[in-house]
Motif scaffolding. Structure first.
Motif, mmCIF file in Angstrom:
data_model
loop_
_atom_site.group_PDB
_atom_site.id
_atom_site.type_symbol
_atom_site.label_atom_id
_atom_site.label_comp_id
_atom_site.label_asym_id
_atom_site.label_seq_id
_atom_site.Cartn_x
_atom_site.Cartn_y
_atom_site.Cartn_z
ATOM 1 N N THR A 133 -6.052 0.605 5.712
ATOM 2 C CA THR A 133 -5.995 1.635 4.657
ATOM 3 C C THR A 133 -7.248 2.096 4.624
ATOM 4 O O THR A 133 -8.162 1.612 4.880
ATOM 5 C CB THR A 133 -5.599 1.009 3.372
ATOM 6 O OG1 THR A 133 -6.110 0.158 2.895
ATOM 7 C CG2 THR A 133 -4.021 0.794 3.363
ATOM 8 N N GLU A 134 -7.556 3.351 4.002
ATOM 9 C CA GLU A 134 -8.805 4.042 3.909
ATOM 10 C C GLU A 134 -9.701 3.090 2.900
ATOM 11 O O GLU A 134 -10.798 2.930 2.994
ATOM 12 C CB GLU A 134 -8.662 5.454 3.485
ATOM 13 C CG GLU A 134 -9.901 6.046 3.075
ATOM 14 C CD GLU A 134 -9.697 7.235 2.345
ATOM 15 O OE1 GLU A 134 -10.728 8.152 1.972
ATOM 16 O OE2 GLU A 134 -8.529 7.556 1.817
ATOM 17 N N THR A 135 -8.697 2.592 1.565
ATOM 18 C CA THR A 135 -9.655 2.075 0.556
ATOM 19 C C THR A 135 -9.565 0.500 0.942
ATOM 20 O O THR A 135 -9.028 -0.093 1.823
ATOM 21 C CB THR A 135 -8.582 2.179 -0.666
ATOM 22 O OG1 THR A 135 -7.592 1.622 -0.395
ATOM 23 C CG2 THR A 135 -8.678 3.537 -1.247
ATOM 24 N N ARG A 174 -6.855 -3.954 -5.038
ATOM 25 C CA ARG A 174 -6.701 -3.117 -3.893
ATOM 26 C C ARG A 174 -6.862 -1.675 -4.294
ATOM 27 O O ARG A 174 -7.388 -1.534 -5.630
ATOM 28 C CB ARG A 174 -5.164 -3.045 -3.429
ATOM 29 C CG ARG A 174 -4.531 -4.539 -3.203
ATOM 30 C CD ARG A 174 -3.215 -4.339 -2.597
ATOM 31 N NE ARG A 174 -2.287 -3.789 -3.789
ATOM 32 C CZ ARG A 174 -1.735 -4.562 -4.700
ATOM 33 N NH1 ARG A 174 -1.970 -5.864 -4.660
ATOM 34 N NH2 ARG A 174 -1.015 -4.153 -5.539
ATOM 35 N N ASN A 175 -7.102 -0.790 -3.389
ATOM 36 C CA ASN A 175 -7.435 0.538 -3.837
ATOM 37 C C ASN A 175 -8.664 0.905 -4.230
ATOM 38 O O ASN A 175 -9.108 1.623 -5.242
ATOM 39 C CB ASN A 175 -6.478 1.301 -4.735
ATOM 40 C CG ASN A 175 -6.104 2.609 -4.275
ATOM 41 O OD1 ASN A 175 -6.264 3.309 -3.413
ATOM 42 N ND2 ASN A 175 -6.090 3.404 -5.421
ATOM 43 N N ILE A 176 -9.759 -0.117 -3.660
ATOM 44 C CA ILE A 176 -11.216 0.195 -4.131
ATOM 45 C C ILE A 176 -11.841 1.204 -3.202
ATOM 46 O O ILE A 176 -11.714 1.303 -2.192
ATOM 47 C CB ILE A 176 -11.888 -1.169 -3.601
ATOM 48 C CG1 ILE A 176 -11.264 -2.551 -4.530
ATOM 49 C CG2 ILE A 176 -13.448 -1.331 -3.831
ATOM 50 C CD1 ILE A 176 -11.782 -3.772 -4.082
ATOM 51 N N PRO A 177 -12.396 1.984 -3.703
ATOM 52 C CA PRO A 177 -13.040 3.249 -3.144
ATOM 53 C C PRO A 177 -14.021 2.720 -1.993
ATOM 54 O O PRO A 177 -14.508 1.920 -1.842
ATOM 55 C CB PRO A 177 -14.250 3.645 -4.261
ATOM 56 C CG PRO A 177 -13.475 3.195 -5.533
ATOM 57 C CD PRO A 177 -12.914 2.070 -5.429
ATOM 58 N N PRO A 178 -13.438 3.410 -0.722
ATOM 59 C CA PRO A 178 -14.294 2.936 0.643
ATOM 60 C C PRO A 178 -15.641 2.784 0.611
ATOM 61 O O PRO A 178 -16.205 2.045 1.682
ATOM 62 C CB PRO A 178 -13.609 3.983 1.408
ATOM 63 C CG PRO A 178 -13.307 5.311 0.668
ATOM 64 C CD PRO A 178 -12.913 4.557 -0.756
ATOM 65 N N ASP A 201 0.825 -1.014 0.118
ATOM 66 C CA ASP A 201 0.054 -0.070 -0.156
ATOM 67 C C ASP A 201 0.783 1.089 0.034
ATOM 68 O O ASP A 201 0.522 2.420 -0.610
ATOM 69 C CB ASP A 201 -0.999 0.024 1.090
ATOM 70 C CG ASP A 201 -1.929 -1.004 1.083
ATOM 71 O OD1 ASP A 201 -2.614 -1.259 -0.144
ATOM 72 O OD2 ASP A 201 -2.522 -1.516 2.277
ATOM 73 N N TYR A 211 -10.203 6.796 -7.790
ATOM 74 C CA TYR A 211 -9.101 5.694 -7.336
ATOM 75 C C TYR A 211 -8.524 4.845 -8.546
ATOM 76 O O TYR A 211 -9.500 4.322 -9.056
ATOM 77 C CB TYR A 211 -9.632 5.029 -6.049
ATOM 78 C CG TYR A 211 -10.206 5.578 -4.986
ATOM 79 C CD1 TYR A 211 -9.087 5.703 -3.996
ATOM 80 C CD2 TYR A 211 -11.213 6.206 -4.782
ATOM 81 C CE1 TYR A 211 -9.546 6.444 -2.835
ATOM 82 C CE2 TYR A 211 -11.526 6.995 -3.484
ATOM 83 C CZ TYR A 211 -10.535 7.208 -2.729
ATOM 84 O OH TYR A 211 -10.960 7.720 -1.500
#
Length: 574
Positions: A117-119, A86-90, A55, A147
């Motif tokens: 992580t936020e996401t 990874r990095n999927i909108p929260p 991340d 994202y």
């Protein structure tokens, strides 16, 4: 999954460079860095450290003028069907994520990974290696709500030579202790590991539940013959923590009661004066049947146990939260009894869905029912999966007299009382459904004040029809408009050119009779029907979801064949 691959490494990079970077970002590792030409390997202390390295470093940290690429180290043999996204909108809705994943193949499972992580992060398994490879090619770097998704292989435990592939039910992950698969071994006691009891407890009581050096929780586990997971690290700073109990129904109830007793004693000792209701977590797919039609099931449980039960709203569900919180207020005995009765309903819903899937498993060969979304999927606390699987004959669909030959219009009739559930609050559900399926979905006005049915107009290509109708059938079952052991049967109308109606009926009614035998749907083509202004007549189809789909696809194939014949007849002769 602790081992990492580090790519795009400069020839000038040294082991000390990487040690400095990992120390700077406070990422613990257990073995020296192994440097190769252009890449490196390292083993982190645990999976959480590996995820942190991916991340914070991948695509963000530069070393000697080159931006590092960090991902899980996966051997060629294990690059099979399993991916990490990874990095999927929260706050992305599950239906949107499911729809995106389903574009590249049949999704067997989709599990959320807990990270700091936020996401969001999910592990996804596709049915085939080619589907997984296509998903990596298409999804990696795709922008979603500002994202950029990051997709990579993760080790696929099913890719190794040990054991035949596909052991276990598709889309359902093993939970609890391993089960005996050998008939010669003694039968194990029944463990409800597929439907565990999940509860929420105030964070300040977690220490008392665990006890000194874990003595209290070990004692509960031993006495109730349960496997108990206290998810202390989830939702850092949250006022409540989830606890998962795997056991028989009696063991779950006993463990839950003991935990409540410990919390009540701790509340007295610490002069905690706030009310402490029992909070049970249940997957949204089972909640509709727990509530019952017009709330009857829940009202009966309240009356039988003398409790007050409320359920968290549907719109609270996001990619981070797939469960509803059921709050039970009452004394210890009442809450324990209510929990027991609620879990009976939830397990019945699960068993009913499994039986229905087994019943339908061979109806349309090649379809992964667990991934289609017809029935609630996955175990409580896990994500649902959806697959975009084209129905048979999808390429042959046609509609005469329309500008878009691949688009079809189906009129699906649902109970008038279910209109609100299909539309959703402020139209949210029908909008999401339309986006998910890629179809236009509208509710026609009621024909009269006393009309018991309402018409849903669905316009879109065959695949969109399949997905939209699938979700409508599923929604009606989830919301308990049909009994838990009752199949959802609806009537669908499709228009066909009057000149082709005879082909659908067949000589002496043979075609329509064969169609009914093959699909198990009731198919009616009225012989005395007056064609409409477009010279079309209505074919009526009544049955469960797969019966309706088979009948629709077969009729579209007949129409496609008729159209091709007409086109050949109108071609100018040379």
């Amino acid at each position: 999954m602790n081992k990492l691959y580090i790519g795009n490494v400069s020839a000038q990079a040294t082991e000390e460079d990487f040690e400095s970077i990992f120390e700077q970002w406070k990422i613990p590792y257990v073995r020296p860095f192994l440097l190769k030409s252009g890449y490196a390997f390292v083993e982190c202390q645990d999976e959480k450290a590996a995820m942190k390295a991916i991340d914070v470093l991948s695509g963000k940290v530069e070393l000697h003028g080159q931006v590092l690429e960090v991902e899980h180290s996966v051997s060629k043999r294990q690059r099979n069907c399993k991916l990490q996204i990874r990095n999927i909108p929260p706050h992305m809705q599950w239906e949107v994520l499911d729809s995106t994943l389903a574009q590249y193949g049949s999704v067997e499972s989709c599990e959320q990974v807990n990270t700091d992580t936020e996401t969001a992060v999910v592990n996804v398994r596709y049915s085939t290696k080619d589907q997984a490879r296509l998903a990596i090619e298409k999804l990696n770097g795709t922008m979603m709500e500002k994202y950029a998704l990051k997709v990579s292989y993760i080790p696929d435990e099913k890719a190794g030579p040990e054991g035949p592939p596909g052991v276990g039910r598709r889309g359902f992950n093993a939970r609890g202790p391993p089960r005996s698969s050998s008939p010669c071994l003694g039968a194990r006691p029944k463990v409800q590991s597929d439907v565990p009891l999940r509860i929420l407890v105030p964070t300040q009581f977690v220490g008392a539940i665990i006890g000194k050096e874990g003595a209290t929780i070990r004692n509960i586990t031993k006495q109730t013959h349960s496997k108990i997971d206290i998810h202390r690290k989830e939702n850092a700073g949250a006022a409540e923590k989830p606890i998962t109990i795997h056991s028989t129904p009696e063991g779950c109830t006993s463990a839950c009661r003991t935990i409540m007793e410990i919390m009540q004693k701790e509340a007295i000792d610490t002069k905690f004066t706030e009310e402490m209701p029992l909070k049970v977590l249940a997957h949204n797919n089972f909640v509709g049947r727990l509530i019952g039609k017009e709330g009857r099931n829940l009202k009966k449980i309240e009356q039988d146990t003398g409790t007050k039960i409320t359920i968290s709203p549907y719109h609270d569900l996001t990619v981070y939260n797939q469960e509803r919180t059921i709050t039970v207020k009452g004394n210890l005995e009442a809450c324990t009894k209510a929990q027991e009765e609620m879990m009976i309903k939830i397990r019945e819903a699960y068993d009913s869905d499994m039986a229905a899937m087994n019943l339908q498993s061979n109806l349309i060969p090649g379809l992964n029912l667990n991934a289609l979304g017809l029935f609630p999927t996955g175990t409580p606390g896990m994500s649902p999966s959806v697959s975009s699987v084209p129905s048979s004959g999808a390429q042959g669909g046609c509609s005469f007299g329309q500008g878009h030959p691949e688009s079809e219009t189906v009129h699906l009739f649902i109970p008038a009382l279910a209109v609100g559930a299909i539309i959703g609050k402020q139209g949210q559900h029908i909008k999401q459904l339309s986006h998910f399926a890629g179809a236009s979905i509208k509710i026609a006005p009621a024909e009269g004040m006393d009309s018991k049915l309402r018409m849903v107009i669905i316009n879109g290509p065959p695949e969109a029809q399949f997905k939209a109708q699938c979700r409508i059938f599923s929604k009606l079952k989830e919301e308990n408009f049909f009994g838990p052991r009752e199949e959802v049967k609806l009537e669908a109308h499709i228009k066909v050119p009057s000149c082709a109606a005879g082909r659908v009926i067949g000589k002496g009614g043979k075609t329509v009779t064969d169609l009914q035998n093959m699909s198990c749907a009731d198919v009616v083509v009225p012989r005395d029907q007056t064609p409409d202004e477009n010279d079309d007549v209505v074919v009526k189809i009544n049955g469960h979801f797969f019966a309706c789909q088979l009948a629709q696809r077969r009729i579209q194939e007949i129409l496609s064949h008729v159209k091709r014949q007409q086109q050949q007849q109108t071609k100018p002769t040379p």
